[in-house]
Design an enzyme around this catalytic site. Structure first.
Site, PDB file in Angstrom:
ATOM      1  N   ARG A 168       0.854  -1.183   0.000  1.00  0.00           N
ATOM      2  CA  ARG A 168       0.000   0.000   0.000  1.00  0.00           C
ATOM      3  C   ARG A 168       0.891   1.235   0.000  1.00  0.00           C
ATOM      4  NH1 ARG A 168      -2.542   2.753   4.972  1.00  0.00           N
ATOM      5  NH2 ARG A 168      -3.691   4.391   3.909  1.00  0.00           N
ATOM      6  N   HIS A 214      -2.827  10.924   1.444  1.00  0.00           N
ATOM      7  CA  HIS A 214      -2.307  10.619   2.781  1.00  0.00           C
ATOM      8  C   HIS A 214      -1.712  11.911   3.349  1.00  0.00           C
ATOM      9  CE1 HIS A 214      -0.913   7.086   5.447  1.00  0.00           C
ATOM     10  NE2 HIS A 214      -0.558   8.187   6.102  1.00  0.00           N
ATOM     11  N   GLU A 269      -7.179   8.233   7.007  1.00  0.00           N
ATOM     12  CA  GLU A 269      -7.402   8.773   8.351  1.00  0.00           C
ATOM     13  C   GLU A 269      -7.892  10.216   8.352  1.00  0.00           C
ATOM     14  OE1 GLU A 269      -4.178   8.179  11.059  1.00  0.00           O
ATOM     15  OE2 GLU A 269      -4.277   6.002  10.900  1.00  0.00           O
ATOM     16  N   ASN A 324      -7.123   1.258   9.947  1.00  0.00           N
ATOM     17  CA  ASN A 324      -5.811   1.438  10.554  1.00  0.00           C
ATOM     18  C   ASN A 324      -5.990   1.241  12.051  1.00  0.00           C
ATOM     19  OD1 ASN A 324      -5.216   2.239   7.969  1.00  0.00           O
ATOM     20  ND2 ASN A 324      -4.578   4.323   8.500  1.00  0.00           N
ATOM     21  N   TYR A 326      -4.175   0.660  15.728  1.00  0.00           N
ATOM     22  CA  TYR A 326      -2.977   0.697  16.554  1.00  0.00           C
ATOM     23  C   TYR A 326      -3.273   0.454  18.023  1.00  0.00           C
ATOM     24  CZ  TYR A 326      -0.394   2.618  12.594  1.00  0.00           C
ATOM     25  OH  TYR A 326       0.208   2.778  11.378  1.00  0.00           O
ATOM     26  N   GLU A 332      -3.412  -0.545   8.180  1.00  0.00           N
ATOM     27  CA  GLU A 332      -2.205  -0.215   8.943  1.00  0.00           C
ATOM     28  C   GLU A 332      -2.280  -0.880  10.314  1.00  0.00           C
ATOM     29  OE1 GLU A 332      -1.129   3.946   9.449  1.00  0.00           O
ATOM     30  OE2 GLU A 332      -1.626   4.373   7.360  1.00  0.00           O
TER      31      GLU A 332
HETATM   32  C1  GBH Z   1      -1.024   6.571  11.164  1.00  0.00           C
HETATM   33  O1  GBH Z   1      -1.494   7.502  12.094  1.00  0.00           O
HETATM   34  C2  GBH Z   1      -0.711   7.258   9.867  1.00  0.00           C
HETATM   35  O2  GBH Z   1      -1.602   6.880   8.849  1.00  0.00           O
HETATM   36  C3  GBH Z   1       0.703   7.077   9.422  1.00  0.00           C
HETATM   37  O3  GBH Z   1       0.998   8.018   8.451  1.00  0.00           O
HETATM   38  C4  GBH Z   1       1.618   7.141  10.615  1.00  0.00           C
HETATM   39  O4  GBH Z   1       2.965   7.160  10.272  1.00  0.00           O
HETATM   40  C5  GBH Z   1       1.333   5.950  11.467  1.00  0.00           C
HETATM   41  O5  GBH Z   1      -0.028   5.826  11.752  1.00  0.00           O
HETATM   42  C6  GBH Z   1       2.101   5.920  12.773  1.00  0.00           C
HETATM   43  O6  GBH Z   1       1.828   7.022  13.541  1.00  0.00           O
HETATM   44  O7  GBH Z   1      -2.615  13.745  19.884  1.00  0.00           O
HETATM   45  O8  GBH Z   1      -0.521  12.949  20.743  1.00  0.00           O
HETATM   46  O9  GBH Z   1      -2.531  11.702  21.185  1.00  0.00           O
HETATM   47  C7  GBH Z   1      -1.663   6.986  13.381  1.00  0.00           C
HETATM   48  C8  GBH Z   1      -2.784   7.604  14.130  1.00  0.00           C
HETATM   49  C9  GBH Z   1      -3.675   9.492  15.112  1.00  0.00           C
HETATM   50  C10 GBH Z   1      -1.523   8.741  15.799  1.00  0.00           C
HETATM   51  C11 GBH Z   1      -3.464  10.784  15.851  1.00  0.00           C
HETATM   52  C12 GBH Z   1      -1.315  10.033  16.553  1.00  0.00           C
HETATM   53  C13 GBH Z   1      -2.489  11.789  17.755  1.00  0.00           C
HETATM   54  C14 GBH Z   1      -1.495  11.656  18.856  1.00  0.00           C
HETATM   55  N1  GBH Z   1      -2.442   8.880  14.716  1.00  0.00           N
HETATM   56  N2  GBH Z   1      -2.586  10.553  16.989  1.00  0.00           N
HETATM   57  S1  GBH Z   1      -1.824  12.581  20.260  1.00  0.00           S
END
Ligand code: GBH
Length: 489
Positions: A119, A163, A208, A335, A337, A395
């Site tokens: 991707r 993105h 996102e 995505n 995490y 993701e």
């Molecule tokens: C994804 O975002 C992205 O799609 C990608 O580009 C990125 O590199 C990857 O994941 C890893 O980060 O306000 O401090 O609590 C992840 C989701 C959502 C993570 C917003 C950070 C805010 C952090 N993101 N979040 S905070």
């Protein structure tokens, strides 16, 4: 499959001889043949369906570099990262992984670990430097080369059209606060899909939405603005509208059979305890906690509770816009995490979010709380609540402090721990019949982690950003075994 009894005094090398080793990969030591499950009893039971799509994901601004080459126009991330104080160490994506020049050897690395799909995202301002109007053929040619190289390697390309790297020229006209940006996105998305869909069979509109719109109420994300609640709700609407119009434009211009979806990061409402009451609470919560984005897209309407909560700040919209937003999708990309814990509550909405205690374990990004069961609940709830028939995990991955040993190895056991545990829960979902078709590990390379710069590494390949040398980490070896066995090992 019948397990092959293997006496435990057999060495790895003699096993390789016994079962016939594949030709050694260029970058990693040879892996065990797929049929040798006896080496890992877990590999016999934690199986994925045949043909499961194992992949990895990246995004244009995070890997490409070549920011001023071959006619690329500036995006909001060029502007934001170059302005002082916005990113860790003032890091920018000017060079990043220099993927613009190194894609061929990285695709070879993908082939070496057995990736079935990859991707990537297209940089809008590389293809249409001003966001609308003139096309930059050299920019488009780059993506043609990448797609051709993937096809030649037998790796299916999955293309994200946006993105986060909005052309600066569109930001200058209001960015996502302008409805015209949604129209411009659809035109661009349809154009690119028209050019690539002879080879690319899966397109994702936006990555996102919830993350990039935070650039309008936080200083951590481009463009780093702060707008009021009503303006925020309205621009959120324009972003989901861009998705809807984008879906329509792709369908109009891509080859028949092209699949269209999105890569979203919904709040993964995860029951605190897997009991009937908390599971029910989680399935109510997933709609309400994602009301402005995924719910709107899945249902073509905003929930009453969302509109009621915003009151006078609610977005203005037409029925026709909502129909576009609810355009049926071929697949949903998630995505995933981290979980957001939910419990049943005796209140009007029927649930309550449970905050994380300060001591909750997380990976090297402070937000990346470790909750492997989120990779079960995200697809489970999406398939149940919205009857989605085709889901991808677009993701999932983890940040870490990775260092090279004197021998030049990277033993990223934290990332392997994270991936193994999350994949166990993904396997649990597919074993129950949740229609997850594939999984994209974030990320293939250490890359530009937005305002965190180059410090928080997410790759399964280590990158020395001074030399651009890549070194497969232990997690690359782990992932190769997972793919070879089609099971969690
Ligand atoms: C994804 O975002 C992205 O799609 C990608 O580009 C990125 O590199 C990857 O994941 C890893 O980060 O306000 O401090 O609590 C992840 C989701 C959502 C993570 C917003 C950070 C805010 C952090 N993101 N979040 S905070």
């Amino acid at each position: 499959m019948i397990p092959i009894p293997v006496p435990n005094f057999f060495s790895r090398r003699s096993l390789l001889k016994l079962f016939g080793a594949a030709a050694p990969a260029a970058f990693l030591p040879p892996s065990l043949p797929a049929q040798n499950d006896a080496a890992s009893p877990a590999g016999q039971v934690r199986r994925f369906p045949q043909g499961f799509f194992w992949g990895s994901a990246t995004a244009a601004y995070q890997v490409e570099g070549a920011a001023n080459l071959d006619g690329r126009g500036p995006s909001i991330w060029d502007t934001f990262s170059h302005a002082s104080g916005n990113t860790a160490n003032g890091d920018t994506g000017d060079v990043a992984n220099d993927e613009y020049h190194l894609y061929r050897e990285d695709i070879q690395r993908m082939k070496d670990i057995g990736l079935k799909c990859y991707r990537f995202s297209v940089s809008w301002s590389r293809v249409i430097p001003q966001g609308t109007g003139a096309v930059n053929q050299k920019g488009l040619d780059y993506y043609n080369r990448v797609v051709d190289a993937l096809m030649a390697a037998g790796i299916a390309p999955y293309c994200t059209l946006f993105h986060w790297d909005l052309p600066q020229a569109l930001q200058d006209k209001g960015g996502w606060q302008s409805r015209d940006t949604a129209r411009a996105f659809a035109d661009y998305a349809g154009f690119v899909a028209g050019k690539l869909s002879d080879r690319v069979k899966h397109f994702m509109t936006l990555n996102e939405i919830g993350s990039f719109i935070s650039g309008y109420n936080s200083s951590d994300t481009a463009p780093g603005l702060h707008v009021d609640e009503a303006a925020f709700a309205q621009l959120t609407h324009y972003a989901v509208l861009a998705h809807g119009w984008g879906v329509q434009a792709i369908r109009a211009q891509a080859r028949p059979g092209t699949k269209v979806g999105i890569a979203d990061n919904p709040t993964v409402t995860t029951p605190v305890i897997e009991s009937a009451e908390h599971i029910k609470a989680a399935s109510i919560a997933i709609r309400e906690e994602n009301a402005s984005i995924l719910t709107a897209i899945m249902e073509g309407k905003y929930t009453d509770a969302y509109l009621h909560r915003l009151g006078a700040s609610a977005p203005k919209f037409t029925p026709e816009e909502m129909r576009a937003i609810g355009s049926p999708l071929d697949f949903v990309g998630l995505n995933v995490y981290t979980p957001s814990y939910v419990r049943a509550a005796d209140n009007s909405q029927g649930y309550e979010m449970v905050p994380f205690p300060k001591s909750f374990p997380h990976m090297y990004s402070p937000w990346l709380n470790v909750g492997p069961e989120s990779l079960y609940w995200a697809p489970k709830l999406v398939s149940q609540v919205w009857k989605m028939k085709e889901i991808y995990i677009t993701e999932n991955g983890a940040s870490a402090i990775d260092t090279l040993t004197p021998e030049g190895k990277v033993f990223d056991v934290g990332r392997v721990m994270y991936l193994r545990n999350y994949l166990m829960h993904l396997q649990r979902a597919v074993a129950e019949g949740v229609p997850v078709r594939g999984y994209f590990l974030w990320s293939f390379l250490d890359n530009y982690e937005w305002s965190d710069g180059y410090q928080r590494r997410f790759g399964i390949n280590y990158v020395d950003f001074k030399t651009e040398k890549r070194t497969p980490k232990l997690s690359a070896e782990f992932y190769r075994e997972v793919i070879a066995r089609n099971a969690v090992v």
